[in-house]
Design a protein around this motif. Sequence first.
Motif, PDB file in Angstrom:
ATOM      1  N   ILE A  85       0.622  -1.323  -0.029  1.00  0.00           N
ATOM      2  CA  ILE A  85       0.128  -0.099  -0.075  1.00  0.00           C
ATOM      3  C   ILE A  85       0.916   1.178  -0.205  1.00  0.00           C
ATOM      4  O   ILE A  85       0.731   2.020  -0.882  1.00  0.00           O
ATOM      5  N   ARG A 110      -5.959  11.217  -2.627  1.00  0.00           N
ATOM      6  CA  ARG A 110      -7.354  10.912  -2.534  1.00  0.00           C
ATOM      7  C   ARG A 110      -7.481   9.479  -2.395  1.00  0.00           C
ATOM      8  O   ARG A 110      -8.513   8.839  -2.531  1.00  0.00           O
ATOM      9  N   SER A 111      -6.353   8.900  -1.784  1.00  0.00           N
ATOM     10  CA  SER A 111      -6.428   7.518  -1.432  1.00  0.00           C
ATOM     11  C   SER A 111      -6.566   7.127   0.001  1.00  0.00           C
ATOM     12  O   SER A 111      -6.043   7.755   0.808  1.00  0.00           O
ATOM     13  N   GLN A 112      -7.481   6.186   0.531  1.00  0.00           N
ATOM     14  CA  GLN A 112      -7.901   6.050   1.666  1.00  0.00           C
ATOM     15  C   GLN A 112      -7.890   4.457   2.256  1.00  0.00           C
ATOM     16  O   GLN A 112      -8.802   3.746   1.614  1.00  0.00           O
ATOM     17  N   PHE A 113      -6.907   3.883   2.933  1.00  0.00           N
ATOM     18  CA  PHE A 113      -7.141   2.393   3.062  1.00  0.00           C
ATOM     19  C   PHE A 113      -7.420   2.428   4.761  1.00  0.00           C
ATOM     20  O   PHE A 113      -6.947   3.217   5.492  1.00  0.00           O
ATOM     21  N   ASN A 114      -8.411   1.445   5.057  1.00  0.00           N
ATOM     22  CA  ASN A 114      -8.556   1.159   6.323  1.00  0.00           C
ATOM     23  C   ASN A 114      -8.251  -0.200   6.634  1.00  0.00           C
ATOM     24  O   ASN A 114      -8.760  -1.255   6.277  1.00  0.00           O
ATOM     25  N   LEU A 115      -6.985  -0.537   7.584  1.00  0.00           N
ATOM     26  CA  LEU A 115      -6.555  -1.717   7.703  1.00  0.00           C
ATOM     27  C   LEU A 115      -6.807  -2.319   9.044  1.00  0.00           C
ATOM     28  O   LEU A 115      -6.842  -1.708  10.090  1.00  0.00           O
TER      29      LEU A 115
ATOM     30  N   VAL B 310      -9.105  -8.090   6.429  1.00  0.00           N
ATOM     31  CA  VAL B 310      -7.886  -7.242   6.363  1.00  0.00           C
ATOM     32  C   VAL B 310      -8.241  -5.819   6.291  1.00  0.00           C
ATOM     33  O   VAL B 310      -7.576  -5.089   7.252  1.00  0.00           O
ATOM     34  N   THR B 312     -10.311  -2.137   4.092  1.00  0.00           N
ATOM     35  CA  THR B 312     -11.104  -1.512   2.975  1.00  0.00           C
ATOM     36  C   THR B 312     -10.021  -0.519   2.392  1.00  0.00           C
ATOM     37  O   THR B 312      -9.364  -0.070   2.998  1.00  0.00           O
TER      38      THR B 312
END
Lengths: 380, 380
Positions: A85, A110-115, B310, B312
């Motif tokens: 990521i 403008r990218s968002q991850f929730n781990l 994992v 989103t």
Amino acid sequence: MEFTIQRDQFTHAINTVSKAVSSRTTIPILTGIKIVAHEDGIILTASDSDISIEQYIPAESGEHQWIENITPGSIVLPSRFLGEIVRKLPGEQVTISVHDRFVTTISSGRSQFNLNGMNAEDYPRLPQIEENQVLSMPADLLKTMIRQTVFAVATTETRPILTGVMWSLENGELTFVATDSHRLTTRKATVESAAGLSFHNVVIPGKSLLELSKILSDDDKLVDIVITDNQILAKVNQILFYSRILDGTYPDTSRIIPQNMKTEMILSTKEFLGAIERASLLARDGKNNVVRLFTRPDGVIEISSNIPEVGTVTEEIVPSSTEGEDVKISFNAKYMIDSLRVVDSTEIRIGFTGAMSPFIIRPTDHDWILHLILPVRTNQ
Amino acid sequence: MEFTIQRDQFTHAINTVSKAVSSRTTIPILTGIKIVAHEDGIILTASDSDISIEQYIPAESGEHQWIENITPGSIVLPSRFLGEIVRKLPGEQVTISVHDRFVTTISSGRSQFNLNGMNAEDYPRLPQIEENQVLSMPADLLKTMIRQTVFAVATTETRPILTGVMWSLENGELTFVATDSHRLTTRKATVESAAGLSFHNVVIPGKSLLELSKILSDDDKLVDIVITDNQILAKVNQILFYSRILDGTYPDTSRIIPQNMKTEMILSTKEFLGAIERASLLARDGKNNVVRLFTRPDGVIEISSNIPEVGTVTEEIVPSSTEGEDVKISFNAKYMIDSLRVVDSTEIRIGFTGAMSPFIIRPTDHDWILHLILPVRTNQ
């Protein structure tokens, strides 16, 4: 926990500690990277059962501001996803923030991850090491010493102690020894150490040394090394590298090194390596890659091999000098190639003690390296 | 047969033809490379059942003398050994000479190999091709057209015809079509061809085209192409490349391309590719790498995906323009990534015709490329 970090710095640190993450582990939390944020910077940690790597990134360094808006805290994030990521994020900065139940947001542009993270309190503690017995050496020298010995460790677990490189220190002289019982290599060097510091039988897994080698730079920046009963710690460039030390007693190899040679010859390392590599093209893997070497009456060295259904090869080399009896010997070409590739000198001296006895390879310009290879019995 | 050749030339030619040697073949002589020496040069040939490559090396070319002391003749030598040996020989020149019972000496400097060769008379003949129907195009254009289509061929043999790229030519316009029945790609170009030459349904195995691509240079040197009922021949730089043509009828794909779009949007290729690549990090292989795309009320395009245990991911892209209905669709991220990677234009136009209907991707600056992707049904 929350902080905003330069993406390049973060990627580099993740890559460094990831070398200690094992993809196969029975302890799920060890598939993750632990991130701890303090006011002054963050620490990344990864570990498998053999090695652990810890990297510190200061919030500021010189004129650079690497990390901003730090709220102290900690989290463990899955290493494979974290690495992929962060490497692919669009912005120059990455913001990490931990929410309820260890859910962690990684955002950039403008990218968002929730781990889904894990509790850092559950991450195993690294060994505590007292640092009063320190040994120091340039990073490039340590890297060279590893390269010149680690290839000779045993790759099977028949005798686990032989899968490591044995380190010893006496009177400021550090010695590395590796053997798989068919060949042996030793490398010595003078190093800086605490007054009176000496040790013996410190056997470090070959795999650990290969990983350590990857994080060592090719310059003379000093690496500090601390050795305890069961751990070694190397410190360089804000990185702490820990490895376990193998249990058991390393065999006494000094006695098998022959002292009186029947024949000695001096050869060009590059020419000899080329000839052996070519001869090995027609030496069969299944039969120990055997090549034959003998001195012809005209003083030329002839190296030959064959695979019956394919063909034969004959190589000639004119040695710079030869002394003593004629030689006729067979050996595993791979062992010779391994040795010649790591000897950085232009000429080598080979000493033979008989067709069935080990022979010795040394550079001609210094005494820091000694390789020994056992010959192979053949019916020819 | 005997000749002495510049080693670099020989190595390069062996590498070129070796691409046609299969390591697994039921015909032993096809594991070899055929060498034929004439007064004016030598010809190397290699073949598996699908492709054959022939490379000619002239004895002289311009000021260069590549080959000397030629005694005409022929031999077949084992390709793996020949390649490794010639690559590692010590001298600038290599001498090949054939003796009794096809034993062949390869010598260079103080190195000498004797390989067991095979009778060149036993080597299969290459197809004879009449050359009155020639099509010509620059090497770099052919290479680009292959790259922009071959990724979409089927990789399973369920419908063997789909493992190839379908070529057609009409009014000097060459078209390549590839589909694996989940996505489709077409690439057109104007080429030089014999007056009145036209063909359809010439399906060339994707693997053959990948190999052809490797021997094509990145310049506008013309490649001559001849097509017969069951073979295609490409000629470039003293190399002849033959491939079989697949039997069967390629499906008529023109009808599945929708004409009336419900929504059209223009996006930056690079930004969109980055967003899809990141979203695919949390899209599961086993579930077709599905990502979701929808237009938000504020006109921003949102791409999202998740792996339940994992986490989103959500990506946002602002399109350069959008026309028509809102979109909500799911598709295989891998297909989109494949397409976006080969479109060399900075902007693309995507046309949607409904959540369950194929959508179309085209560059904005020309009409030579059209990609179609089938969406994926999801329960979300």
